[in-house]
Scaffold this motif. Structure first.
Motif, PDB file in Angstrom:
ATOM      1  N   LEU A  94      -4.889   5.327  -1.519  1.00 29.90           N
ATOM      2  CA  LEU A  94      -3.665   4.723  -1.206  1.00 29.90           C
ATOM      3  C   LEU A  94      -4.512   2.825  -1.874  1.00 29.90           C
ATOM      4  O   LEU A  94      -5.414   2.643  -1.752  1.00 29.90           O
ATOM      5  CB  LEU A  94      -3.959   3.890   0.238  1.00 29.90           C
ATOM      6  N   HIS A  95      -2.984   2.209  -2.341  1.00 34.71           N
ATOM      7  CA  HIS A  95      -3.296   0.963  -3.297  1.00 34.71           C
ATOM      8  C   HIS A  95      -1.729   0.111  -3.304  1.00 34.71           C
ATOM      9  O   HIS A  95      -1.084   0.974  -3.277  1.00 34.71           O
ATOM     10  CB  HIS A  95      -3.451   1.701  -5.384  1.00 34.71           C
ATOM     11  N   ASN A  96      -2.458  -0.555  -3.632  1.00 32.92           N
ATOM     12  CA  ASN A  96      -1.220  -1.877  -3.799  1.00 32.92           C
ATOM     13  C   ASN A  96      -1.137  -2.756  -5.197  1.00 32.92           C
ATOM     14  O   ASN A  96      -2.432  -2.469  -5.913  1.00 32.92           O
ATOM     15  CB  ASN A  96      -1.309  -3.107  -2.894  1.00 32.92           C
ATOM     16  N   GLU A  97       0.122  -3.186  -5.593  1.00 38.62           N
ATOM     17  CA  GLU A  97      -0.130  -3.856  -7.011  1.00 38.62           C
ATOM     18  C   GLU A  97       0.509  -5.003  -7.079  1.00 38.62           C
ATOM     19  O   GLU A  97       2.348  -5.364  -6.052  1.00 38.62           O
ATOM     20  CB  GLU A  97       0.478  -3.125  -7.990  1.00 38.62           C
ATOM     21  N   PHE A  98      -0.343  -6.368  -6.561  1.00 39.15           N
ATOM     22  CA  PHE A  98       0.345  -7.885  -6.400  1.00 39.15           C
ATOM     23  C   PHE A  98       0.432  -8.303  -7.592  1.00 39.15           C
ATOM     24  O   PHE A  98      -0.633  -8.485  -8.327  1.00 39.15           O
ATOM     25  CB  PHE A  98       0.354  -8.504  -4.868  1.00 39.15           C
TER      26      PHE A  98
ATOM     27  N   PHE B 252       1.284  -1.047  -0.013  1.00 38.49           N
ATOM     28  CA  PHE B 252      -0.280   0.285   0.100  1.00 38.49           C
ATOM     29  C   PHE B 252       0.777   1.381   0.352  1.00 38.49           C
ATOM     30  O   PHE B 252       1.516   1.474   0.878  1.00 38.49           O
ATOM     31  CB  PHE B 252      -0.608  -0.134   1.150  1.00 38.49           C
ATOM     32  N   HIS B 253       0.478   2.421  -0.959  1.00 37.94           N
ATOM     33  CA  HIS B 253       1.176   3.347  -1.048  1.00 37.94           C
ATOM     34  C   HIS B 253      -0.376   4.421  -1.409  1.00 37.94           C
ATOM     35  O   HIS B 253      -0.863   3.907  -2.464  1.00 37.94           O
ATOM     36  CB  HIS B 253       2.336   3.180  -1.644  1.00 37.94           C
ATOM     37  N   PRO B 254       0.442   6.097  -1.475  1.00 39.42           N
ATOM     38  CA  PRO B 254      -1.214   6.549  -1.661  1.00 39.42           C
ATOM     39  C   PRO B 254      -0.152   7.482  -3.193  1.00 39.42           C
ATOM     40  O   PRO B 254       1.320   7.157  -3.662  1.00 39.42           O
ATOM     41  CB  PRO B 254      -0.100   7.727  -1.283  1.00 39.42           C
ATOM     42  N   HIS B 255      -1.233   7.743  -3.658  1.00 37.97           N
ATOM     43  CA  HIS B 255      -1.308   8.479  -4.658  1.00 37.97           C
ATOM     44  C   HIS B 255      -2.379   9.789  -5.017  1.00 37.97           C
ATOM     45  O   HIS B 255      -2.784   9.953  -4.259  1.00 37.97           O
ATOM     46  CB  HIS B 255      -1.159   8.232  -6.235  1.00 37.97           C
ATOM     47  N   ARG B 256      -1.653  11.384  -5.068  1.00 39.16           N
ATOM     48  CA  ARG B 256      -2.772  12.603  -5.746  1.00 39.16           C
ATOM     49  C   ARG B 256      -2.305  13.141  -6.742  1.00 39.16           C
ATOM     50  O   ARG B 256      -0.730  13.713  -6.640  1.00 39.16           O
ATOM     51  CB  ARG B 256      -2.688  13.443  -3.908  1.00 39.16           C
TER      52      ARG B 256
HETATM   53 MN    MN Z   1       0.560   2.483  -7.284  1.00 39.12          MN
END
Ligand code: MN
Length: 289
Positions: free
Chosen positions: A108-112, A64-68
């Motif tokens: 926030l999202h994660n990518e797996f 999990f990490h944020p973006h804006r």
């Molecule tokens: Mn990302």
């Protein structure tokens, strides 16, 4: 008249994003900061074909990490990336699919990699492109567009086809909704062929070779090569000697200030500070910030 190639980059360095993406960074480039020269594009990471051996009870990826303030566009050629975020439940981006995520005010999202992909081992091959948002759109509610194999329109000819991810090629409109004019084409060749097209001369225009080899405006290029065109003339001529794929990224520059830190891209340093305040206050965990 043909566009001029002003920069050619060969794949050199790699770095890891989490433990699941082995990428080369072309935009802004190693040791460079995000800037207006590639606007509206902020960042381009290319994960060239990379074989991941079977994993025991482990899914490679990034947590999990944020973006804006901008959009992340994930284009998958091979592999299965499972995405989860704080605004929706999640979705799997499969081969030949694209996820167009608009972070807007923040999430926030994660990518797996999927469990299946991880346990069987597979070839990961993908692109992640960050597209800036015009100032007036940076703070609305997050959204994403799942562009599946079936809803990306194709312009098909005998020996090549163009998958129109965004923008418009002739009378065919792309699948994605964008907030500034953007052309994003996944072009695939099956045999000896040539394709000529035009991109407006004031656009930022870049091409990444994602499979085998092509000749673009007289320049020979191989998988992992990336070119930048000057903002003069319109013509792009692509010849292939067989199977090949290229990704064309073009867009009208925003000409707005860029202030960024890590996963936040805004217009002023004060807005970046506010993003950290909002993140700590938990505002990126909810759909209605
Ligand atoms: Mn990302």
């Amino acid at each position: 008249m043909q566009k001029n190639i002003i920069k050619l980059e060969h794949p050199r360095n790699y770095h890891m994003v989490g433990d699941g993406f082995r990428v080369t960074n072309y935009v802004p480039g190693y040791h460079s900061d995000m800037n207006e020269s590639t606007s509206p594009f902020l960042m381009l990471d290319y994960n060239a074909p990379w074989h991941i051996p079977p994993q025991l009870n482990h899914r490679p990826g990034v947590g999990f990490h944020p973006h804006r303030g901008f959009e992340t566009v994930t284009i998958v050629y091979s592999g299965e990336i499972e995405h989860q975020d704080t605004a929706w439940n999640g979705w799997v981006i499969g081969a030949d699919e694209v996820q167009w995520m608009t972070a807007w005010s923040g999430l926030l999202h994660n990518e797996f990699m999927t469990k299946k992909f991880s346990s069987e081992g597979w070839t990961q091959h993908a692109v992640q492109l960050w597209v800036n948002l015009p100032q007036k759109y940076k703070m609305t509610n997050p959204e994403y567009q799942a562009l599946t194999r079936d809803n990306i329109p194709e312009v098909e000819f005998e020996w090549w086809k163009v998958r129109v991810i965004a923008g418009k090629l002739w009378d065919i409109s792309g699948a994605a909704r964008t907030f500034s004019p953007i052309e994003l084409y996944d072009i695939r060749f099956d045999s000896v062929s040539r394709f000529d097209f035009a991109i407006p001369e004031d656009y930022t225009t870049m091409v990444l070779v994602t499979e085998w080899s092509v000749v673009i405006n007289e320049k020979s290029l191989w998988n992992g090569d990336m070119i930048h065109f000057s903002k003069t003339w319109e013509g792009i001529s692509v010849s292939s000697a067989g199977n090949a794929k290229i990704l064309v990224m073009a867009g009208k520059p925003l000409w707005e200030n860029i202030s960024h830190y890590g996963p936040f891209v805004m217009n002023t340093p004060q807005e970046i500070e506010q993003a950290f305040v909002d993140l700590r206050a938990g505002m990126m965990w909810k759909l209605d910030n």
